[in-house]
Design an enzyme around this catalytic site. Structure first.
Site, PDB file in Angstrom:
ATOM      1  N   HIS A  84       0.743  -1.154   0.009  1.00 57.51           N
ATOM      2  CA  HIS A  84      -0.016  -0.068   0.016  1.00 57.51           C
ATOM      3  C   HIS A  84       0.927   1.170   0.225  1.00 57.51           C
ATOM      4  O   HIS A  84       0.510   2.362  -0.553  1.00 57.51           O
ATOM      5  CB  HIS A  84      -0.927   0.021   1.198  1.00 57.51           C
ATOM      6  CG  HIS A  84      -2.069  -0.996   0.942  1.00 57.51           C
ATOM      7  ND1 HIS A  84      -3.479  -0.523   1.190  1.00 57.51           N
ATOM      8  CD2 HIS A  84      -2.233  -2.166   0.603  1.00 57.51           C
ATOM      9  CE1 HIS A  84      -4.322  -1.439   0.796  1.00 57.51           C
ATOM     10  NE2 HIS A  84      -3.710  -2.370   0.622  1.00 57.51           N
ATOM     11  N   ASN A  95      -7.454   2.331   2.649  1.00 60.40           N
ATOM     12  CA  ASN A  95      -6.204   2.088   3.588  1.00 60.40           C
ATOM     13  C   ASN A  95      -6.921   2.175   4.779  1.00 60.40           C
ATOM     14  O   ASN A  95      -5.919   1.715   5.698  1.00 60.40           O
ATOM     15  CB  ASN A  95      -5.142   3.146   3.769  1.00 60.40           C
ATOM     16  CG  ASN A  95      -4.539   3.043   2.413  1.00 60.40           C
ATOM     17  OD1 ASN A  95      -4.149   2.004   1.988  1.00 60.40           O
ATOM     18  ND2 ASN A  95      -3.603   4.189   1.750  1.00 60.40           N
ATOM     19  N   ASP A 109       8.121   5.093  -0.023  1.00 60.15           N
ATOM     20  CA  ASP A 109       8.825   6.363   0.554  1.00 60.15           C
ATOM     21  C   ASP A 109       8.011   6.523   2.100  1.00 60.15           C
ATOM     22  O   ASP A 109       8.244   7.679   2.789  1.00 60.15           O
ATOM     23  CB  ASP A 109       8.438   7.838  -0.196  1.00 60.15           C
ATOM     24  CG  ASP A 109       6.976   7.952  -0.351  1.00 60.15           C
ATOM     25  OD1 ASP A 109       6.337   7.167   0.071  1.00 60.15           O
ATOM     26  OD2 ASP A 109       6.797   8.931  -1.150  1.00 60.15           O
ATOM     27  N   PRO A 138      -4.521  -2.366  -6.189  1.00 64.09           N
ATOM     28  CA  PRO A 138      -5.326  -3.613  -6.623  1.00 64.09           C
ATOM     29  C   PRO A 138      -6.468  -3.851  -5.743  1.00 64.09           C
ATOM     30  O   PRO A 138      -6.391  -3.727  -4.465  1.00 64.09           O
ATOM     31  CB  PRO A 138      -4.434  -4.701  -6.558  1.00 64.09           C
ATOM     32  CG  PRO A 138      -3.304  -4.398  -5.556  1.00 64.09           C
ATOM     33  CD  PRO A 138      -3.166  -3.074  -5.575  1.00 64.09           C
ATOM     34  N   VAL A 194       1.492   3.875  -4.132  1.00 67.34           N
ATOM     35  CA  VAL A 194       0.960   5.226  -4.314  1.00 67.34           C
ATOM     36  C   VAL A 194       1.869   6.302  -4.645  1.00 67.34           C
ATOM     37  O   VAL A 194       1.692   6.590  -5.834  1.00 67.34           O
ATOM     38  CB  VAL A 194       0.155   5.583  -2.879  1.00 67.34           C
ATOM     39  CG1 VAL A 194      -0.424   6.714  -3.263  1.00 67.34           C
ATOM     40  CG2 VAL A 194      -1.042   4.552  -2.745  1.00 67.34           C
ATOM     41  N   THR A 227      -0.741 -15.855   1.465  1.00 67.03           N
ATOM     42  CA  THR A 227      -0.501 -17.022   1.923  1.00 67.03           C
ATOM     43  C   THR A 227      -0.733 -16.925   3.616  1.00 67.03           C
ATOM     44  O   THR A 227      -0.720 -17.945   4.315  1.00 67.03           O
ATOM     45  CB  THR A 227       0.712 -17.879   1.622  1.00 67.03           C
ATOM     46  OG1 THR A 227       0.774 -19.295   2.226  1.00 67.03           O
ATOM     47  CG2 THR A 227       1.774 -17.274   2.229  1.00 67.03           C
TER      48      THR A 227
END
Length: 324
Positions: A64, A91, A72, A161, A68, A192
């Site tokens: 995540h 988020n 960083d 995604p 974007v 997993t």
């Protein structure tokens, strides 16, 4: 002519060294903070001993973050106005334990090497460590990132995604971050470990289509189990493990599940039902070593996304706030 060639060579050098990933290297802190990786490892292990959610929470956090604005640590910023990257709708489901892992790791590093190691690098190290501590491969990571200077919720939409994505949509959004379809399939193996809210896949259980209430790509027995865990009147509240076989172990069971029709999300099972990706899924399902090698390469490539250098970034004192 020689002067022109010299100028061209200089321009090429500037262009290459100006790319963020050019400064990344293993053992980046060998002189400035030689024990950084062992310090982070101990902090991650301590957090893991508190809760196993540390593993999937940290892995999800790095994706995540990198997808974007690049890797960083912009995801780490807290805003009193609720308009930072972590406040975006996509988020809000991120587990707080992932953030806590980075914050505690940063505190441990700052106690030994103040103002030297970026939060972005700490997140990368921590992601590597949770893979290993969950039974996955041990590997070196590239370091040398700076922390970003921007964190805005408005920049998140359309850059992550979604659980309903098709193969082409998954391939396209990973390609935006210079990741190939094969690397996307390898990184999907992070499923997993971890959980998903029932609301993210309830469409596959109830009213899937006019001809079938249940997604026909789902294993029938697995679908019945999911219905018990996700009754129709509580689909948005409950959670289910992404890997019903070894949910807390980093292994290749995710791909074995896909072959058996036990991929939880549409974006999981599509990797097996689509002929363009099916062969690689079967390869990873039968060859854990191949999956481990591919995952390491893909995670390393992910870590090169949008690396900040020079005036583009800083080394934050506090991962949750820009330096004043």
């Amino acid at each position: 002519m020689e002067a022109w060639r010299g100028l061209c060579l200089a321009m090429v050098i500037i262009m290459v060294t100006g790319r963020g990933e050019a400064q990344l290297k293993k053992n980046f802190y060998q002189s400035s903070c030689p024990n950084v990786e062992s310090i982070v490892r101990q902090a991650v292990l301590a957090k893991l001993n508190e809760t196993p959610i540390t593993i999937p929470a940290t892995l999800r956090l790095i994706l995540h973050d990198c997808f974007v604005l690049g890797c960083d640590a912009s995801i780490m910023i807290s805003s009193p106005n609720g308009d930072a990257e972590r406040d975006a709708q996509d988020n809000l489901s991120l587990a707080g334990d992932g953030f806590d892992t980075v914050i505690k790791s940063k505190a441990a590093v700052e106690a030994v090497c103040p103002g030297v190691v970026s939060c972005a690098d700490i997140l990368v190290i921590a992601a590597r460590d949770v893979v290993f501590l969950a039974g996955g491969p041990s590997f070196k990571v590239e370091l040398g990132r700076l922390d970003g200077l921007i964190s805005q919720a408005s920049l998140v939409s359309g850059n992550l995604p979604e659980p309903f994505f098709s193969l082409s949509q998954l391939t396209a959004i990973f390609a935006k971050n210079n990741l190939s379809q094969s690397e996307m399939i390898a990184l999907s193996g992070a499923h997993t470990v971890g959980v998903s809210h029932c609301g993210r896949f309830a469409n596959r259980l109830y009213n899937f289509s006019s001809s079938s209430p249940v997604d026909p790509s789902l294993n029938p027995n697995y679908a019945q189990e999911l219905m018990q865990d996700c009754p129709q009147n509580a689909v948005s509240d409950n959670v289910v493990v992404l890997d019903p076989v070894t949910p807390q172990i980093f292994d290749n069971a995710y791909y074995q599940n896909l072959v058996q029709g036990k991929g939880l999300l549409t974006s999981d099972e599509v990797l097996f039902t689509n002929s363009a990706s099916k062969r690689l899924v079967k390869n990873f399902a039968h060859n854990p070593r191949n999956f481990n090698l591919a995952f390491v390469r893909a995670l390393r490539q992910l870590g090169r996304a949008g690396v900040k250098t020079g005036s583009q970034g800083e080394i934050r004192k506090d991962c949750t706030a820009f330096n004043s």
